[in-house]
Motif scaffolding. Structure first.
Motif, PDB file in Angstrom:
ATOM      1  N   ARG A 102      80.681 124.255 132.413  1.00  0.00           N
ATOM      2  CA  ARG A 102      81.753 123.278 132.293  1.00  0.00           C
ATOM      3  C   ARG A 102      81.195 121.912 131.940  1.00  0.00           C
ATOM      4  O   ARG A 102      81.793 121.162 131.162  1.00  0.00           O
ATOM      5  CB  ARG A 102      82.544 123.222 133.605  1.00  0.00           C
ATOM      6  N   TRP A 103      80.059 121.551 132.509  1.00  0.00           N
ATOM      7  CA  TRP A 103      79.423 120.294 132.149  1.00  0.00           C
ATOM      8  C   TRP A 103      78.985 120.299 130.698  1.00  0.00           C
ATOM      9  O   TRP A 103      79.042 119.272 130.016  1.00  0.00           O
ATOM     10  CB  TRP A 103      78.227 120.025 133.065  1.00  0.00           C
ATOM     11  N   VAL A 129      81.781 119.317 128.524  1.00  0.00           N
ATOM     12  CA  VAL A 129      81.958 117.868 128.529  1.00  0.00           C
ATOM     13  C   VAL A 129      80.993 117.203 127.555  1.00  0.00           C
ATOM     14  O   VAL A 129      81.364 116.274 126.826  1.00  0.00           O
ATOM     15  CB  VAL A 129      81.765 117.309 129.950  1.00  0.00           C
ATOM     16  N   LEU A 163      82.281 114.922 124.462  1.00  0.00           N
ATOM     17  CA  LEU A 163      82.111 113.479 124.649  1.00  0.00           C
ATOM     18  C   LEU A 163      82.201 112.678 123.349  1.00  0.00           C
ATOM     19  O   LEU A 163      82.855 111.624 123.319  1.00  0.00           O
ATOM     20  CB  LEU A 163      80.783 113.205 125.357  1.00  0.00           C
TER      21      LEU A 163
END
Length: 296
Positions: free
Chosen positions: A104-105, A108, A112
């Protein structure tokens, strides 16, 4: 129909009036004015003195080498960006479609750049593409130097400027398409994947024969939206190259902008804008046509 239902049917359209009024004032009326001006020699500072010229503005557009160059550059940019960005976004979505928090990171991280202002990214990538000047060079050329490749004048070479801007645009926008594909992957029937696995289908066979057909509408949506966004390119070449070198990165939107605010030729700018609107309308129609689900 009861009296209450009849009353509701009469009052329901009233709730649409504010939205319809805004649509008429800010969309329909400007569009009609632009269509009218496109057949005149209207000047930006004196539109009231416009005189009819018939189809003259449209004829001039398609005989103007600079406008045709901008038109071709926009098509070439779309041909570079759309297939590469779509394919990369799809494979990134397959890669990060896992439940663990670490993945999940990673989503991101890929998303971004989408939320960062494009002017900021344009300035940043101009620095990254900086050619060798003495002992200094941009990070892209520094990376090439590390592997023994010669540095390039990315934004000063007519053959490299548009591909360089296309690469930056792919990097910036791929996260948005990745998230759309991730949403589409959640709707792929798991029983089909399980059945294919039981039948002995490998990972790539499941992707090609199960996932891709199940996400047909998602692919059409992503391709259409990416194409429309590609045709709207303006900020990147305007800030990074000003449309140069030699008009090699001049975009259709930049051409319309310069015709309006630099040349102040409002009639011709409106004609160019309507040509652009027609292209977007055709693309939207194709999306509607190909995303229609087959009826049983």
């Amino acid at each position: 129909m009861t009296a209450w239902e009849k009353a509701r049917a009469r009052t329901a359209p009233l709730f649409l009036l504010p939205a319809l009024a805004l649509l008429a004032v800010f969309v329909v009326w400007p569009l009609l004015r632009a269509a009218a001006w496109s057949f005149t020699n209207a000047d930006l500072l004196a539109p009231g003195e416009a005189r009819p010229v018939g189809l003259g503005n449209y004829i001039d557009l398609f005989t103007d080498a600079r406008f045709l160059r901008a038109f071709g550059n926009t098509w070439l940019f779309a041909l570079l960006v759309v297939p590469l960005q779509t394919a990369l976004a799809f494979f990134l979505a397959l890669w990060v479609d896992r439940p663990e928090p670490a993945w999940r990171w990673l989503r991101v991280v890929f998303f971004l750049p989408v939320v960062v202002s494009m002017p900021v990214l344009a300035v940043l990538w101009t620095l990254l593409y900086q050619p060798a000047q003495g002992d200094t060079m941009g990070l892209v050329n520094a990376a090439l130097d590390l592997v023994g490749a010669p540095p390039q004048a990315w934004l000063r070479d007519p053959a490299l400027a548009l591909p360089a801007i296309a690469f930056m645009s792919i990097w910036q926008g791929v996260g948005l398409q990745m998230m759309v594909f991730l949403a589409g992957l959640q709707n792929v029937p798991r029983e089909l994947l399980d059945a294919a696995r039981i039948d002995g289908a490998g990972p790539w066979q499941r992707v090609w024969h199960v996932i891709v057909p199940s996400m047909r509408n998602t692919f059409v949506f992503v391709v259409t939206v990416t194409t429309i966004l590609a045709f709207r390119i303006f900020v990147q070449p305007y800030l990074m190259t000003r449309g140069g070198p030699g008009n090699s990165t001049l975009s259709l939107v930049q051409s319309i902008y310069e015709t309006t605010f630099v040349s102040q030729d409002l009639g011709r700018a409106c004609a160019a804008a309507l040509v652009f609107l027609a292209l977007v309308g055709v693309l939207a129609g194709l999306q509607r046509r190909f995303s229609r689900e087959d009826r049983e």
